[in-house]
Design a protein around this motif. Structure first.
Motif, PDB file in Angstrom:
ATOM      1  N   TYR A   1     -20.888  -7.571  29.594  1.00  0.00           N
ATOM      2  CA  TYR A   1     -21.104  -6.436  29.749  1.00  0.00           C
ATOM      3  C   TYR A   1     -19.170  -6.528  30.649  1.00  0.00           C
ATOM      4  O   TYR A   1     -18.270  -5.893  30.799  1.00  0.00           O
TER       5      TYR A   1
ATOM      6  N   LEU B   1     -22.710  -0.632  25.748  1.00  0.00           N
ATOM      7  CA  LEU B   1     -21.730  -0.345  26.771  1.00  0.00           C
ATOM      8  C   LEU B   1     -20.333  -1.364  26.853  1.00  0.00           C
ATOM      9  O   LEU B   1     -19.637  -1.379  27.006  1.00  0.00           O
TER      10      LEU B   1
ATOM     11  N   ALA C   1     -15.367  -5.663  30.956  1.00  0.00           N
ATOM     12  CA  ALA C   1     -14.541  -5.049  32.133  1.00  0.00           C
ATOM     13  C   ALA C   1     -13.356  -5.383  31.936  1.00  0.00           C
ATOM     14  O   ALA C   1     -12.103  -4.977  32.552  1.00  0.00           O
TER      15      ALA C   1
ATOM     16  N   CYS D   1     -18.911  -1.122  23.012  1.00  0.00           N
ATOM     17  CA  CYS D   1     -17.998  -0.051  23.124  1.00  0.00           C
ATOM     18  C   CYS D   1     -17.098  -0.424  24.243  1.00  0.00           C
ATOM     19  O   CYS D   1     -15.058  -0.044  22.873  1.00  0.00           O
ATOM     20  N   GLU D   2     -16.876  -1.334  25.318  1.00  0.00           N
ATOM     21  CA  GLU D   2     -15.687  -1.079  25.828  1.00  0.00           C
ATOM     22  C   GLU D   2     -15.001  -2.190  25.180  1.00  0.00           C
ATOM     23  O   GLU D   2     -13.520  -1.964  25.259  1.00  0.00           O
TER      24      GLU D   2
ATOM     25  N   VAL E   1     -26.772  -1.434  27.843  1.00  0.00           N
ATOM     26  CA  VAL E   1     -26.104  -2.954  28.279  1.00  0.00           C
ATOM     27  C   VAL E   1     -24.921  -3.127  27.426  1.00  0.00           C
ATOM     28  O   VAL E   1     -24.050  -3.107  27.001  1.00  0.00           O
TER      29      VAL E   1
ATOM     30  N   HIS F   1     -24.059   7.407  29.487  1.00  0.00           N
ATOM     31  CA  HIS F   1     -25.178   6.427  29.629  1.00  0.00           C
ATOM     32  C   HIS F   1     -25.797   5.700  30.807  1.00  0.00           C
ATOM     33  O   HIS F   1     -26.886   5.337  30.671  1.00  0.00           O
ATOM     34  N   ALA F   2     -24.993   5.490  31.995  1.00  0.00           N
ATOM     35  CA  ALA F   2     -25.527   5.620  33.383  1.00  0.00           C
ATOM     36  C   ALA F   2     -26.913   6.508  33.786  1.00  0.00           C
ATOM     37  O   ALA F   2     -28.075   6.163  33.853  1.00  0.00           O
TER      38      ALA F   2
ATOM     39  N   GLU G   1     -18.442   7.433  29.032  1.00  0.00           N
ATOM     40  CA  GLU G   1     -19.379   6.931  27.976  1.00  0.00           C
ATOM     41  C   GLU G   1     -19.910   6.386  28.377  1.00  0.00           C
ATOM     42  O   GLU G   1     -21.429   5.822  28.796  1.00  0.00           O
ATOM     43  N   THR G   2     -19.147   5.291  30.444  1.00  0.00           N
ATOM     44  CA  THR G   2     -20.359   4.307  30.823  1.00  0.00           C
ATOM     45  C   THR G   2     -20.800   5.847  31.939  1.00  0.00           C
ATOM     46  O   THR G   2     -22.507   5.760  32.349  1.00  0.00           O
TER      47      THR G   2
ATOM     48  N   LEU H   1     -13.749   6.081  28.265  1.00  0.00           N
ATOM     49  CA  LEU H   1     -14.305   4.834  28.458  1.00  0.00           C
ATOM     50  C   LEU H   1     -15.781   5.333  29.691  1.00  0.00           C
ATOM     51  O   LEU H   1     -17.086   5.373  29.526  1.00  0.00           O
TER      52      LEU H   1
END
Length: 142
Positions: free
Chosen positions: A70, A27, A74, A30-31, A24, A122-123, A118-119, A115
């Motif tokens: 996170y 992410l 977003a 990263c975002e 988390v 990692h999910a 990537e999400t 993105l």
């Protein structure tokens, strides 16, 4: 992350160093970084983008805090993209240890797709870590 406490979010459950909290945190960072790359458009690496600590949930972190970060990241992406009139606009990327030596340019669209990728990647990692933690996954609650 449903039902996971801070100690569980920090726990390694596989041979990987990844933890639920670390995923988390990564992410979110990263975002934030990729949104800054789109907005600033200067080709510079945002602060912390290359920091490997972003994959770890430290003792000072809480899962609730990381999840809020996170969610805020977003929202920041949504706001930034709302102002983009041309998703085909090319953006200079930072030069990183893993990139080609010459400057690369991606469209805003490609950055957004990155993105999403990537999400999703990692999910999948989180699903494996969670299943090893307590048997839960995205379709089966524990």
């Amino acid at each position: 992350m449903r039902g996971v406490d801070d100690a569980q979010a920090r726990r390694r459950t596989t041979v990987s160093e990844l933890t639920l909290g670390g995923i988390v945190r990564h992410l979110a960072q990263c975002e934030e970084a990729w949104t800054r790359i789109v907005v600033e458009g200067d080709g510079e690496a945002p602060e912390g983008m290359l920091d490997m600590e972003q994959y770890r949930m430290g003792e000072a972190h809480t899962l609730a805090g990381l999840l809020e970060r996170y969610a805020a990241a977003a929202r920041g992406t949504e706001e930034a993209v709302r102002d983009v009139t041309d998703l085909g606009r090319r953006v200079p990327l930072p030069v990183t240890p893993w990139s080609p030596p010459e400057r690369q340019f991606w469209s805003v669209r490609r950055i957004l797709l990155h993105l999403i990728r990537e999400t999703a990647q990692h999910a999948g990692h989180a699903d494996i870590v969670r299943e090893a933690l307590d048997g839960a996954n995205t379709t089966a609650r524990r």
